[in-house]
Design an enzyme around this catalytic site. Sequence first.
Site, PDB file in Angstrom:
ATOM      1  N   CYS A 113     -11.000  -0.541  -5.994  1.00  0.00           N
ATOM      2  CA  CYS A 113     -10.065   0.549  -6.349  1.00  0.00           C
ATOM      3  C   CYS A 113      -9.433   0.364  -7.724  1.00  0.00           C
ATOM      4  O   CYS A 113      -8.866   1.300  -8.284  1.00  0.00           O
ATOM      5  CB  CYS A 113      -8.968   0.651  -5.305  1.00  0.00           C
ATOM      6  SG  CYS A 113      -9.610   0.770  -3.645  1.00  0.00           S
ATOM      7  N   HIS A 253      -3.001   4.478  -7.820  1.00  0.00           N
ATOM      8  CA  HIS A 253      -4.122   4.512  -6.888  1.00  0.00           C
ATOM      9  C   HIS A 253      -3.547   4.893  -5.525  1.00  0.00           C
ATOM     10  O   HIS A 253      -2.464   4.439  -5.157  1.00  0.00           O
ATOM     11  CB  HIS A 253      -4.789   3.137  -6.803  1.00  0.00           C
ATOM     12  CG  HIS A 253      -5.706   3.039  -5.621  1.00  0.00           C
ATOM     13  ND1 HIS A 253      -6.805   3.846  -5.497  1.00  0.00           N
ATOM     14  CD2 HIS A 253      -5.662   2.281  -4.492  1.00  0.00           C
ATOM     15  CE1 HIS A 253      -7.409   3.570  -4.355  1.00  0.00           C
ATOM     16  NE2 HIS A 253      -6.726   2.621  -3.731  1.00  0.00           N
ATOM     17  N   ASN A 283      -8.441   8.487   0.364  1.00  0.00           N
ATOM     18  CA  ASN A 283      -8.560   7.341  -0.545  1.00  0.00           C
ATOM     19  C   ASN A 283      -9.970   7.352  -1.150  1.00  0.00           C
ATOM     20  O   ASN A 283     -10.940   7.097  -0.453  1.00  0.00           O
ATOM     21  CB  ASN A 283      -8.308   6.050   0.249  1.00  0.00           C
ATOM     22  CG  ASN A 283      -8.526   4.794  -0.588  1.00  0.00           C
ATOM     23  OD1 ASN A 283      -8.785   4.864  -1.785  1.00  0.00           O
ATOM     24  ND2 ASN A 283      -8.424   3.642   0.054  1.00  0.00           N
TER      25      ASN A 283
HETATM   26  O1  UT7 Z   1      -7.868   1.298  -1.206  1.00  0.00           O
HETATM   27  C1  UT7 Z   1      -7.875  -0.072  -1.135  1.00  0.00           C
HETATM   28  C2  UT7 Z   1      -6.911  -0.694  -0.317  1.00  0.00           C
HETATM   29  N1  UT7 Z   1      -6.794  -0.152   0.994  1.00  0.00           N
HETATM   30  C3  UT7 Z   1      -5.583  -0.032   1.486  1.00  0.00           C
HETATM   31  O2  UT7 Z   1      -4.663  -0.285   0.766  1.00  0.00           O
HETATM   32  C4  UT7 Z   1      -5.397   0.379   2.924  1.00  0.00           C
HETATM   33  C5  UT7 Z   1      -4.147  -0.265   3.443  1.00  0.00           C
HETATM   34  N2  UT7 Z   1      -3.893  -0.086   4.852  1.00  0.00           N
HETATM   35  C6  UT7 Z   1      -3.488   1.072   5.393  1.00  0.00           C
HETATM   36  O3  UT7 Z   1      -3.426   2.084   4.744  1.00  0.00           O
HETATM   37  C7  UT7 Z   1      -3.035   1.045   6.822  1.00  0.00           C
HETATM   38  O4  UT7 Z   1      -2.947  -0.282   7.255  1.00  0.00           O
HETATM   39  C8  UT7 Z   1      -3.936   1.850   7.789  1.00  0.00           C
HETATM   40  C9  UT7 Z   1      -3.815   3.334   7.529  1.00  0.00           C
HETATM   41  C10 UT7 Z   1      -5.383   1.438   7.658  1.00  0.00           C
HETATM   42  C11 UT7 Z   1      -3.493   1.595   9.229  1.00  0.00           C
HETATM   43  O5  UT7 Z   1      -2.114   1.944   9.354  1.00  0.00           O
HETATM   44  P1  UT7 Z   1      -1.071   0.919   9.991  1.00  0.00           P
HETATM   45  O6  UT7 Z   1       0.206   1.608  10.027  1.00  0.00           O
HETATM   46  O7  UT7 Z   1      -1.163  -0.368   9.221  1.00  0.00           O
HETATM   47  O8  UT7 Z   1      -1.622   0.760  11.439  1.00  0.00           O
HETATM   48  P2  UT7 Z   1      -1.977  -0.581  12.230  1.00  0.00           P
HETATM   49  O9  UT7 Z   1      -3.316  -1.081  11.820  1.00  0.00           O
HETATM   50  O10 UT7 Z   1      -0.808  -1.525  12.180  1.00  0.00           O
HETATM   51  O11 UT7 Z   1      -2.048  -0.020  13.696  1.00  0.00           O
HETATM   52  C12 UT7 Z   1      -0.908   0.546  14.392  1.00  0.00           C
HETATM   53  C13 UT7 Z   1      -1.413   1.213  15.635  1.00  0.00           C
HETATM   54  C14 UT7 Z   1      -2.389   0.361  16.430  1.00  0.00           C
HETATM   55  O12 UT7 Z   1      -2.212   0.647  17.810  1.00  0.00           O
HETATM   56  P3  UT7 Z   1      -1.413  -0.341  18.770  1.00  0.00           P
HETATM   57  O13 UT7 Z   1      -2.140  -1.645  18.704  1.00  0.00           O
HETATM   58  O14 UT7 Z   1      -0.023  -0.419  18.177  1.00  0.00           O
HETATM   59  O15 UT7 Z   1      -1.478   0.335  20.084  1.00  0.00           O
HETATM   60  C15 UT7 Z   1      -3.730   0.851  15.966  1.00  0.00           C
HETATM   61  O16 UT7 Z   1      -4.735   0.607  16.923  1.00  0.00           O
HETATM   62  O17 UT7 Z   1      -2.135   2.394  15.263  1.00  0.00           O
HETATM   63  C16 UT7 Z   1      -3.440   2.332  15.819  1.00  0.00           C
HETATM   64  N3  UT7 Z   1      -4.354   3.010  14.919  1.00  0.00           N
HETATM   65  C17 UT7 Z   1      -4.620   4.319  15.002  1.00  0.00           C
HETATM   66  N4  UT7 Z   1      -4.176   5.259  15.859  1.00  0.00           N
HETATM   67  C18 UT7 Z   1      -4.633   6.495  15.681  1.00  0.00           C
HETATM   68  C19 UT7 Z   1      -5.036   2.491  13.854  1.00  0.00           C
HETATM   69  N5  UT7 Z   1      -5.750   3.458  13.282  1.00  0.00           N
HETATM   70  C20 UT7 Z   1      -5.519   4.580  13.965  1.00  0.00           C
HETATM   71  C21 UT7 Z   1      -5.966   5.908  13.838  1.00  0.00           C
HETATM   72  N6  UT7 Z   1      -5.491   6.815  14.718  1.00  0.00           N
HETATM   73  N7  UT7 Z   1      -6.835   6.284  12.883  1.00  0.00           N
END
Ligand code: UT7
Length: 326
Positions: A113, A253, A283
């Site tokens: 990125c 970004h 993204n």
């Molecule tokens: O571009 C290069 C760099 N990339 C980035 O910078 C990406 C950085 N990361 C992110 O943007 C975020 O971490 C994500 C969008 C990928 C995920 O969001 P988050 O708030 O960090 O979610 P999490 O992984 O902590 O998950 C929270 C909950 C989990 O459920 P439980 O275990 O609390 O029941 C996940 O399983 O949200 C769940 N979850 C989803 N639920 C619905 C994760 N993805 C999804 C989804 N839809 N797509």
Amino acid sequence: MQKIKIVGTGSAIPPRIITNLDLEKMVNTSDEWIRERTGISERHIVDEKTATSDLVAESALVALKDAGLEAKDLGAIIVATASPDTAYPPTACWAQKKLNIPGIPAFDISAACTGFLYGLEIASGLVESGGYRNVLVSGAEVMSKIVNWEDRNTCVIFGDGASSVIVDKSDGESGIISSYLGADGTLGELLYQPAGGTRMPASQETIDKKLHTVHMKGTEVFKHAVRAMGGAAIRVLKEANLTSDDISLFIPHQANLRIVDATCRRAGISMDKTHTIIHKYGNVPAASIPLTLDDALRAGRIKRGDLLLFAAFGGGFTWGAMVLKW
Ligand code: UT7
């Protein structure tokens, strides 16, 4: 100051849109979750026949028209991408073939990125000290062909698209006032595509396990992204003897709107001074910054003399920031 200017910009966005509601039918997710946790409403994806270099060539032609130039006027082609057409030759060479301008140097930058900022820095060096004119820098991605469409942690955030700029020497005031690039390879496995290279060549097993797709530890990447982008922005402002108040527009970004928001709070930048496109494109790794720049220009948010701040973070990890006088 590196005396360069961006003389043309142009983007290529594939027409097909995938909305959050479409994704609800594909993985266990919801429109509400995606919008609240990422800021994304929809993303564009290519058809089967389109490769990254097609988007590079298309966006290059728009940028050339914007600059009042023709393809034969380009002095070099630099493509920043995390989703190349082929491991080699470079995507830049495939785009060069489409633009029908053999002879000039053409190469890729692999810095995920952050690739566009790496590319802009290299293009500036070519123009300032190498005597090159009209260097094309394109950020281009076809992420839809390397994500696992069954993995809700990744498939909801990425999109396809490309955006190009043409860098030439500046006779006036425009140029790069300060720039900083960084990387930390010890954290590479938090965001990567495990198989398909020499570390883990493609095999039936890697295909069955979908190891040639993007693997990401989202929450950890998130924390590093905020720290690195915020830190890089603060650093380039300090090196330029500026404060965030002096900046006309922040062009970050965009992997997640919450990362942008947290970065702005860390670096003391107002969201009103930040241009974003993530809601409509998702993204689009190396294309995110040039797409945002082009969008801001077309929205009339940038005028000559403005001080623009860029910041990026991505796989590698890589990161960087730049203050550019438009
Ligand atoms: O571009 C290069 C760099 N990339 C980035 O910078 C990406 C950085 N990361 C992110 O943007 C975020 O971490 C994500 C969008 C990928 C995920 O969001 P988050 O708030 O960090 O979610 P999490 O992984 O902590 O998950 C929270 C909950 C989990 O459920 P439980 O275990 O609390 O029941 C996940 O399983 O949200 C769940 N979850 C989803 N639920 C619905 C994760 N993805 C999804 C989804 N839809 N797509």
